[in-house]
Design an enzyme around this catalytic site. Structure first.
Site, PDB file in Angstrom:
ATOM      1  N   GLU A 118     -12.605 118.532  24.634  1.00  0.00           N
ATOM      2  CA  GLU A 118     -11.993 117.679  23.603  1.00  0.00           C
ATOM      3  C   GLU A 118     -12.998 117.220  22.557  1.00  0.00           C
ATOM      4  O   GLU A 118     -13.904 116.446  22.855  1.00  0.00           O
ATOM      5  CB  GLU A 118     -11.341 116.439  24.220  1.00  0.00           C
ATOM      6  CG  GLU A 118     -10.657 115.582  23.170  1.00  0.00           C
ATOM      7  CD  GLU A 118      -9.953 114.354  23.716  1.00  0.00           C
ATOM      8  OE1 GLU A 118      -9.096 113.795  22.997  1.00  0.00           O
ATOM      9  OE2 GLU A 118     -10.244 113.942  24.851  1.00  0.00           O
TER      10      GLU A 118
ATOM     11  N   GLU B 156      -0.843 110.174  23.167  1.00  0.00           N
ATOM     12  CA  GLU B 156      -2.019 109.344  23.456  1.00  0.00           C
ATOM     13  C   GLU B 156      -2.189 108.314  22.336  1.00  0.00           C
ATOM     14  O   GLU B 156      -3.043 108.442  21.470  1.00  0.00           O
ATOM     15  CB  GLU B 156      -3.282 110.184  23.612  1.00  0.00           C
ATOM     16  CG  GLU B 156      -4.392 109.384  24.276  1.00  0.00           C
ATOM     17  CD  GLU B 156      -5.755 110.044  24.222  1.00  0.00           C
ATOM     18  OE1 GLU B 156      -6.561 109.776  25.122  1.00  0.00           O
ATOM     19  OE2 GLU B 156      -6.020 110.807  23.276  1.00  0.00           O
TER      20      GLU B 156
END
Length: 257
Positions: free
Chosen positions: A140, A237
């Site tokens: 990520e 998220e």
């Protein structure tokens, strides 16, 4: 017809009123979710989480390798690989969820070439463990607003690393909010490489809230994902500004899901 991407609730920040993560899984299921994700696991009730997943049939779409260690600092490589090993073992009872890897911070005085080479070497070791266990690692990229010294803050660089490692068990997690903070355009950074992306997370600019509360062009984002052929889920998220039923409704409307 727009692609019907399934949504995953980030229970780290959502359904908090329900209690611990096991209770949040049950609340998410009652709220219409079959997918959830959260962050670190060592301080969480892993056994109770496993029971809640089995009870509800909910699937984990992501959990972080814990503890977080650098992929670019050779002094932390052994600890990083061990963290991957321990996370694979600890989360196997949770359905072998994808495991999220961040890069760690840049090493002062180290060249960009050495940063890249060290990252590839560490990720190759980690990917070998993932291959043996049948687990996917998700690399990520983050952003410099939150982490000024973070090494991996570029989607392009993240994809370059995934390609260089060359493992089917290492893929990219593309976070729309991190990417937007860095001024990237989704169509530019993902063109021709969507096959390397295994999960997408969403939040609106500037404050990381639900889609529809900020300035991201979600028609462009979702249209790009569809046109490029993305086949995965969408992780919510974000920090909700509304009760979760209303937040989910706004998200679905904004993303046209």
């Amino acid at each position: 017809m727009p692609a019907a991407y399934p949504l995953s609730s980030c229970i780290e920040w959502q359904f908090a009123e329900a209690g611990d993560l096991a209770q949040r899984i049950r609340a998410a299921k009652a709220g219409g979710f079959d997918l959830v994700e959260f962050h670190l696991w060592r301080d969480k009730p892993v056994e109770a989480i496993g029971a809640a997943l089995a009870e509800t049939g909910v699937t984990l779409t992501g959990i972080c390798v814990d503890p977080r260690r650098s992929i670019v600092d050779p002094a932390e490589r052994a600890e990083m690989v061990q963290a991957v090993r321990e996370t694979i073992e600890a989360t196997a009872p949770l359905g072998k969820p994808p495991l999220i890897v961040a890069s760690g911070f840049k090493v002062e005085g180290m060249s960009e070439e050495d940063h890249f080479a060290n990252a590839v070497a560490a990720l190759k070791e980690a990917a070998a463990l993932a291959e043996a266990a049948g687990v996917t690692l998700l690399l990520e990229p983050l952003n410099t607003r939150l982490f000024s010294a973070m090494y991996l803050v570029s989607t392009t660089l993240g994809l370059d690393l995934v390609e260089a490692v060359g493992s089917p068990n290492l893929r990219l997690l593309y976070d729309v909010w991190h990417s937007a903070v860095m001024g990237e355009d989704i169509a530019d950074v993902l063109k021709g490489r969507i096959h390397l992306v295994a999960h997408v997370q969403v939040a609106d600019m500037d404050d990381r809230n639900e889609p529809g509360t900020g300035t991201v062009d979600w028609g462009h984002v979702m249209g790009t994902l569809e046109s490029l052929g993305y086949k995965g889920s969408i992780g919510m998220e974000y920090f909700p500004t509304l009760p979760m039923d209303q937040s989910l409704e706004l998200t679905r409307k904004t993303l046209a899901l």
